[in-house]
Design an enzyme around this catalytic site. Sequence first.
Site, PDB file in Angstrom:
ATOM      1  N   LYS A 122      39.075  32.586  40.284  1.00 31.35           N
ATOM      2  CA  LYS A 122      38.202  33.336  41.097  1.00 31.35           C
ATOM      3  C   LYS A 122      36.798  32.727  41.474  1.00 31.35           C
ATOM      4  CE  LYS A 122      38.733  37.835  40.725  1.00 31.35           C
ATOM      5  NZ  LYS A 122      39.091  37.407  39.229  1.00 31.35           N
ATOM      6  N   ARG A 155      32.958  40.233  37.611  1.00 32.11           N
ATOM      7  CA  ARG A 155      34.028  40.367  37.099  1.00 32.11           C
ATOM      8  C   ARG A 155      34.473  38.927  36.554  1.00 32.11           C
ATOM      9  NH1 ARG A 155      34.121  41.715  43.045  1.00 32.11           N
ATOM     10  NH2 ARG A 155      35.162  43.298  43.765  1.00 32.11           N
ATOM     11  N   GLY A 175      43.376  41.472  37.956  1.00 31.95           N
ATOM     12  CA  GLY A 175      43.456  42.343  36.894  1.00 31.95           C
ATOM     13  C   GLY A 175      44.244  43.076  35.524  1.00 31.95           C
ATOM     14  N   GLN A 202      28.657  38.739  41.872  1.00 32.17           N
ATOM     15  CA  GLN A 202      28.124  39.063  43.299  1.00 32.17           C
ATOM     16  C   GLN A 202      27.739  39.848  43.878  1.00 32.17           C
ATOM     17  OE1 GLN A 202      32.181  38.934  45.067  1.00 32.17           O
ATOM     18  NE2 GLN A 202      31.892  37.812  46.269  1.00 32.17           N
ATOM     19  N   GLU A 226      40.794  39.731  49.489  1.00 37.57           N
ATOM     20  CA  GLU A 226      40.108  41.731  49.872  1.00 37.57           C
ATOM     21  C   GLU A 226      39.114  41.358  50.448  1.00 37.57           C
ATOM     22  OE1 GLU A 226      39.127  42.779  45.589  1.00 37.57           O
ATOM     23  OE2 GLU A 226      41.069  41.802  45.114  1.00 37.57           O
ATOM     24  N   ARG A 281      42.594  34.762  46.618  1.00 37.51           N
ATOM     25  CA  ARG A 281      43.494  34.333  45.755  1.00 37.51           C
ATOM     26  C   ARG A 281      45.083  33.370  46.277  1.00 37.51           C
ATOM     27  NH1 ARG A 281      42.930  38.654  43.228  1.00 37.51           N
ATOM     28  NH2 ARG A 281      44.049  40.543  43.765  1.00 37.51           N
ATOM     29  N   HIS A 312      83.652  35.894  38.981  1.00 39.77           N
ATOM     30  CA  HIS A 312      83.643  35.640  37.904  1.00 39.77           C
ATOM     31  C   HIS A 312      83.558  36.839  37.388  1.00 39.77           C
ATOM     32  CE1 HIS A 312      83.123  34.851  33.760  1.00 39.77           C
ATOM     33  NE2 HIS A 312      83.892  34.596  33.871  1.00 39.77           N
TER      34      HIS A 312
END
Length: 892
Positions: A27, A120, A135, A186, A302, A316, A848
């Site tokens: 990330k 994150r 996640g 962030q 996102e 990502r 089969h």
Amino acid sequence: MAMTRTDSFILPFSDIRAVDLPLVGGKGANLGELTHAGFPVPDGFCLTTTAFLRFMASCPDAERIYASLDTVTPDDLESVRRVGQQVRETLLQTSIPAEIAVAVRQAWQEVGVEHAYAVRSSATAEDLPGASFAGQQDTYLNVRGEADLLDAVRRCWASLFTDRAILYRCENHFPHREVQLSVVVQRMIVAEKSGILFTADPLTGHRHTLSIDASYGLGEALVSGLVTPDSYRVDKRTRAILERRIADKRIAITPEKEGGVRQVTIPQEQRQATVLNDEQILALTDLGCRVEALYDAPQDIEWAIADGKIHLLQARPITSLYPIDGLQSPDGTLHIYFSVGHQQNMTRAMAPLSLTCFPLLLPVEPLDQHLGYPVLRASGDRLFADITALLRHPILRKVIFGLLSQFDALAPETLQIAMRRPEFRGPHGLHISFAAFKSVAGLLRQVGYALWRQDLTGFIPQTNALMDRFTEDMARRLHEAPPGKARLQAVQDALPTLFPFFLNWIPQFVAGEIAKRLLTRLGRKWLTPDELNALTLGLPGNVVTEMNLAIGDLADLARRSPQLVDWFSHLGNDSHVWLEQAAQLEGSEPFLDAWDDFLARYGARGPAEIDIAMPRWYEEPLPVLKIIAAHLQEEPGGQRAQQRELVQAREAAARKLLEGAGRGILGGLRVRLFKRLLHVLTAAGGLREHHKFLAIKVLALVKEVLKQTATQLTAQGKLSRPDDFWFLTWEELLAIWDDETTDWDALIPPRRADLRRFQKLTPPMVITSDGETPVVQYHVDDAPPGALLGNPVSPGIVEGVVHVVHDPQTDTLASGEILVATFTDPGWTPLFINAAGLIMEIGGAMNHGSVVAREYGIPAVVGVRGATTRLQTGQRVRLDGNRGVIEILSDA
């Protein structure tokens, strides 16, 4: 001494590049690249893995933590829960080292203490093309103030050891010590609108369709599933908005002033209003296309909108899409590919050498030259056939629909979905030469002769003898060639002779199939459906049936020695040691002599046997020994008795048919017709598996040459280990002898990693050159809610416990269990001995598993999408082979 980059605890986004992935994780590396490329990424910084390692080193119990994690297995959920809780509690009580806290404070002050932040995780194995850790660790939103920021960082580190993260690493074989954690800090956007953008349609795989999900407030409501978002689909090529689905959006998540978030109710007038206007949809589309162009791969993005400005929060790769690297259109039009694995009942990924054997076996080169592009393509380590030209041809498309419907009843409808697209239109490019027409006409004449005139008495034994001579001759030719490159060249020259050799019995086989269809169609007036089915069962000479009877005979021979019967109850994992010790037992000699004969005839078989790399029974006989052990729990002679019952039922049905058809003015003619068809069916109906049986025996000869070659290459230092040769193509295997410049060892690890990654993907039956994977579902009007639906291919109803089998090498079936599998091939056949029913993800009436199920008289439903994941071993189900319905009665 100056601090190096790898010593840094903090890196701002503006200083991060893709090469920093070991320091900042997937990330973090993506955010750095996006920032450097000028995308509207909110400012921030990453705590590097150096900071994580320093934090772990400051924990007195770090070594004990990793040691306890190494004891965890994915099947022991209680140990996962217990160890995970202990690890997290220990880390949350560990103080962040002062030097890290100082570095965080400085970076925080540079970005702005007045802002709220999102904190994150960014694991070093996360957001990579082959792994989706997204996640797996926790996220903290609207973090304000230094103390809360440091606490969120510590909790992020501890979240590397949540139960789901530990379990995911165990299941995917990621060592706990090697997965380190960076933390992304962030500046948080106080979003009015937010969502997710996929630059390829995640449902259909269509690479030209972009999908946007949008809701009000922060994106956590959408990601966590608390709200159904609006959904928009856009054609990236034309920027046309293809679809809008406006949802009833009842809630949103918004930030609190003092930190944290809260859930709010959306006003009634906004709930069913569109979140995005056309200008915003197209602006997001442009953003997504630019990000995809940067990475040259479909992206999961996102985003958030605040004060009318779009912000890119993270991106990502989409890991769920089936790769199309080898399936690009050769001429700019839409091409359609059919999975060879679905046709062959084997959907496993294969190593490069296995894949490149197929063009040598199949006579496709003339068609490649005629069309100007290769018909066989590999993608995702699986083989696909380009059937575009055949589907564009007005006559041949009907032939393809008829053939493929035998392998999956929904194949024609699935193909038609792709064929309806305008991009598919184009000339078929097929021009049948006089020579080709003459060959086809000659083959049809042979079929007609076999169907109406040829005396086929003893034809199958004659064919068996012919096949034995072919394999003996090929073995001699390969052995006579000098070891090394010359012997490989001999293999390459010999393999193309296999398919033409099939023509020695293909006309008779086709005649047998025609006879079967004519009998079941014309005999409806005099026979019931069960009697018509009985006409086609118990046919002599079928190699799979003969193999199963031989296994039953082996069990009966083993019964003659009480010591050997007892020894079967001690069957371990090393079959070769077990057999060596069995030879010392009194009375075991008759069994072992017959065992050697069995392996001489059938030892080339095995699970997923079209993949030459897969173990054969002569290499690993444990699956067969397990089946014999299961036979020993049953009545002696059960296989032969069942076969006699099938033969008696077939003969009784034939007598009834002839008796009924013989009545009336035209009775004599009908009897003559039916006698002829019965003769053809009985004498040639058992040829169905002969071509594959011979191919498998030939592949076993080739495999021995390849194994000897691999040993030779390893001894010469060309390869590091013998099994590396599977990861070279056939062309490379021929080139390696004279090529002194290529670093062959460097090619192997990424190809091994690709095979492991692709093995986890489910290949589509049909895929287009732009990645679309059309899917058609079965429908039964009165099916119970939650029931699984499929194609009923063997009648009957049974209730029982299901057993999901992924590997017939290791799994066995208890008597009365219902077999659930992705696919089956002749290597799976012994499992049918104990099966009470069959549920299969792929397949049609002539596959089969379907044929064997009818032979054994057990109900079967195939083409059940997702059966091996939706059903669990131990569940009790009601399997209705008449309607194609599987009803779950109780959980495992």
